[in-house]
Design an enzyme around this catalytic site. Structure first.
Site, PDB file in Angstrom:
ATOM      1  N   ARG A   1       0.636  -1.268  -0.062  1.00 24.92           N
ATOM      2  CA  ARG A   1      -0.615   0.174   0.079  1.00 24.92           C
ATOM      3  C   ARG A   1       0.827   1.378   0.143  1.00 24.92           C
ATOM      4  NH1 ARG A   1      -4.533  -1.761   1.146  1.00 24.92           N
ATOM      5  NH2 ARG A   1      -4.963  -4.091   2.819  1.00 24.92           N
TER       6      ARG A   1
ATOM      7  N   HIS B   1       3.300  -9.479   1.191  1.00 28.83           N
ATOM      8  CA  HIS B   1       2.868  -9.144   2.344  1.00 28.83           C
ATOM      9  C   HIS B   1       4.770  -8.526   2.227  1.00 28.83           C
ATOM     10  CE1 HIS B   1       1.319  -7.979   5.990  1.00 28.83           C
ATOM     11  NE2 HIS B   1       0.739  -7.172   5.124  1.00 28.83           N
TER      12      HIS B   1
ATOM     13  N   ARG C   1      -2.832  -7.176  18.972  1.00 28.31           N
ATOM     14  CA  ARG C   1      -3.248  -5.723  18.802  1.00 28.31           C
ATOM     15  C   ARG C   1      -4.913  -5.679  18.718  1.00 28.31           C
ATOM     16  NH1 ARG C   1      -2.662  -3.379  13.442  1.00 28.31           N
ATOM     17  NH2 ARG C   1      -4.595  -4.535  12.892  1.00 28.31           N
TER      18      ARG C   1
ATOM     19  N   HIS D   1       1.447  -1.499  15.004  1.00 26.83           N
ATOM     20  CA  HIS D   1       1.090  -2.323  13.712  1.00 26.83           C
ATOM     21  C   HIS D   1       2.486  -3.001  13.757  1.00 26.83           C
ATOM     22  CE1 HIS D   1       1.397  -2.138   9.035  1.00 26.83           C
ATOM     23  NE2 HIS D   1       0.516  -3.090   9.678  1.00 26.83           N
TER      24      HIS D   1
END
Length: 733
Positions: free
Chosen positions: A392, A452, A581, A609
């Protein structure tokens, strides 16, 4: 909860796991608690209301649509905790309804009154006087009315297509010339601001209310007799035909076909099935049933609400410069080792040669570390090649621009653009085509696997030899999210790491297969087996009386095999601390199953993250960071990389980061064996310790010069001033 005298729960029993979807909703509840937190500034609470809107939208698009597909295809297939898809849907719906009720109560009873007290209200049209209405009517007539397209439903006009997440007005128009009453749908345009400013800055009015109150300008002869708001959420997956199936071997035979297939999938997604119909609670039941019938949804898909629809739009609500209603501004700080470097392209590479650099975002500036690394490489005449993965990235990405500039300077630039990154497919395709037009070598992922990996590689010629530099991270190369996502990254020139990272890039772009990675953990090749080996090794250390322990920080934990290995390690006496998380399917603290496992998570102004893994290893700890969570998709269905961290300084830094989270007594939530989370609070007389606040302060303190440095700088400035004065005196003489 299992009692000590009871038979322990087997590690493969459904009782040993939490439902994935309900655990995800438990994370949403932790965010919801921040909406309720009256100690937070008003606009911070409003931000979390908007985030809750986004979370619920995403849950319906991805998770509820998945449950519905399973109900149709595999209705008897059980989840990890033994639920059917129908049972999952019922449980999720009940949880979401409860969360929605809390949101409604807080927004209407606390937040909107607080906005009014601060003279920044969200004012309904009915509460406006004529003086305030007149300029809004003019704005509607000049700037909104020309955009609107009323779509009637009658014998000649079928029920219109309702796009995903758009606000819609359902208007009832009286009959003309003895005809029948008509239903007309009017889409609220999303290219106009949702919050229309009132005169003299006295708050805002929702755009949909401005439209609804002025529809006599759209229907001058027969103004609507009633107008109600509704909103539709569609599934994230479309219904492509067999020839467009992304898993079809035949469909992927044609070179470059993945772009066509993803493009077709995006088109199909626009028309995906409806998974949620939201209506304002004042809508008559007969109208609600009629709209639901037209959309093909049943009662369980209808969600009436007594507050605003489209809560994510509250993220765009402005405080009017009232900094007292927000958290203090926080600017990322330049890493101490990168702050005083010369501006030459080579300087940052020379600093990396001095030793690996660990950056912690958003506390350390992404722009002055990772972005500078790539921009410097693009400009450096001795750099021969740059390789990077894009999962992204931001709309006007300076990283993409740097890659294009490097290509213009005749460097070999190779980029892996993952065009199946959900909700980022279209911009990633666009970036890929832009880079191709700039001469960059672009690959679009690996067949049947989502890429990823978070990494970059720079190849430079130095004294006739090839030197490689790498950035290995936990986050995307996205300058926007780098300011709000907590992530880690390491800049290194370790020859073995760089060589193996080069091999990963060759796999990604050249479809080669390499399985002999010695340092990197690479999914789906070696990562799963290596993590299993590391967990089992800790169990052996515990049985032998050696130092043992596992500490891990990740986003989500769901992989059944990994959870079972953690249970077995716990039963062998390994203390395990998991900072997760989001969703976590592992049940902590169950006697005989997981009594040595502790699970907690931190929720704050930044989205946690990063991924860190630490294994005590008999007293010689092993550390890892990288892109992968302990999820089945990360370990088996994606290309991922995890990097071992061997630099003693960075190992100590990672341990310190883990310790800060462990000792958090203000923003951490502890998970119980029943799946419920309890927020930590400082004990009486105990100082507040919130991890993110501590990291902000540490970065600020590290960026400020010491007294000695300040005095030395002042001395240099004084000397420079005297020298300049002398030069000026000479000129004047």
């Amino acid at each position: 909860m299992t009692q000590p005298h009871e038979t322990p729960i087997p590690v493969d029993s459904p009782q040993a796991f939490f439902d994935r979807e309900l655990s995800w909703l438990a994370f949403a509840r932790r965010v919801l608690a921040l909406v309720e937190d009256r100690d937070l500034p008003l606009f911070e609470r409003i931000k979390f209301v908007g985030i809750m809107g986004m979370l619920h939208d995403e849950f319906f698009m991805k998770r509820m649509s998945g449950i519905k597909r399973k109900m149709g295809v595999h209705p008897s297939k059980l989840s990890l905790d033994g639920r059917t898809a129908d049972e999952q849907l019922v449980a999720c719906r009940a949880d979401i309804l409860e969360q929605t009720r809390i949101l409604e109560r807080v927004l209407e009873n606390e937040i909107r009154p607080a906005l009014e007290r601060e003279h920044l209200p969200i004012v309904p049209w009915d509460a406006l006087d004529d003086a305030a209405r007149r300029p809004l009517r003019t704005y509607f007539e000049d700037s909104v009315l020309p955009i609107l397209t009323p779509l009637a439903v009658d014998a000649e006009h079928p029920f219109p297509f309702i796009s995903n997440d758009a606000l819609n007005l359902a208007a009832t128009v009286p009959p003309e010339n003895g005809g029948r009453e008509r239903f007309v749908r009017i889409k609220v345009p999303d290219n106009r601001p949702r919050w229309v400013p009132l005169p003299a800055g006295n708050g805002v009015t929702p755009l949909e209310e401005v439209i609804a109150a002025n529809l006599d300008l759209l229907f001058p002869s027969t103004p609507p007799s009633s107008v109600f708001l509704f909103r539709v959420t569609r599934g994230a997956e479309g219904e492509p035909d067999a020839t467009n199936d992304l898993t079809s071997n035949e469909a992927l035979q044609e070179p470059g076909s993945i772009i066509r297939l993803v493009t077709n999938e995006l088109k199909a997604r626009r028309f995906a099935g409806v998974v949620r119909l939201q209506v304002e609670s004042a809508m008559p039941p007969e109208m609600t049933r009629w709209i639901a019938g037209q959309l093909g949804v049943d009662d369980r898909d209808v969600y009436p609400t007594r507050t605003l629809l489209g809560l994510s739009d509250l993220l765009a609500l402005e405080s009017g410069g009232r900094t007292d209603l927000e958290l203090p501004a926080r600017d990322p700080k330049t890493h101490p080792r990168l702050g005083g470097l010369p501006t030459t392209a080579q300087s940052i590479l020379d600093e990396i040669k001095r030793g690996d650099i660990r950056c912690h975002h958003p506390y350390h500036s992404f722009n002055t570390s990772v972005l500078r690394f790539l921009e410097s490489a693009a400009m450096d005449p001795d750099v021969l090649a740059i390789k990077l993965t894009i999962y992204r990235t931001s709309k006007d990405s300076p990283i993409v621009q740097a890659l294009a500039e490097a290509s213009r300077r005749d460097k070999q630039v190779a980029v892996l653009v993952e065009i199946t990154a959900r909700f980022d497919e279209a911009p990633n395709i666009a970036w890929g085509r832009f880079l191709e037009n700039e001469g960059v070598h672009v690959a679009y992922g690996v067949e049947k696997l989502k890429t990823h990996v978070k990494g970059a590689l720079v190849v430079r010629e130095e004294d006739g030899q090839i030197q490689r530099y790498a950035h290995v991270g936990t986050g995307n190369y996205h300058t926007g999210t780098a300011r709000i996502y907590e992530d880690l990254g390491i800049l290194t020139c370790d020859p073995e790491i760089c060589a193996e990272f080069a091999a990963v890039f060759n796999e990604l772009t050249g479809a080669t297969r390499r399985v002999e990675y010695q340092r990197l953990l690479v999914a789906p090749v070696t990562m799963r087996n290596r993590f299993v080996q590391l967990i089992r090794q800790e169990a052996e250390h515990a049985r032998a009386g050696r130092k043992a322990g596992i500490r891990a920080k990740m986003n989500q934990l769901q992989d059944m095999e990994t959870i079972q290995e953690l249970y077995l390690a716990s039963q062998a006496g390994v203390p395990i601390e998991l900072n997760v998380r989001g969703l976590c399917c592992l049940r902590p603290g169950v006697p005989g199953l997981s009594e040595n496992i502790r699970v907690f998570g931190v929720v704050g102004r930044f989205l946690e993250h990063s991924r860190i893994y630490r294994f005590a290893n008999g007293g010689d700890p092993l550390y890892f960071i990288g892109s992968a969570d302990w999820m089945r998709r990360n370990l088996s269905r994606r290309v991922e990389t995890i990097m071992p961290v061997v630099d003693p300084t960075i190992q100590r830094e990672l341990l310190d980061i883990l310790d800060v989270y462990t000792t958090d007594n203000a923003s951490a939530w502890d998970a119980g064996p029943d799946g419920k989370y309890v927020r930590r609070r400082p004990a009486k007389g105990e100082a507040r310790r919130a991890a993110q606040e501590i990291f902000i302060e540490r970065a600020r303190a590290a960026s400020e010069p010491t007294v000695e440095e300040a005095e030395a700088t002042a001395g240099m400035e004084t000397t420079a001033t005297h020298e300049q004065a002398d030069k000026q005196a000479n000129i004047e003489a």
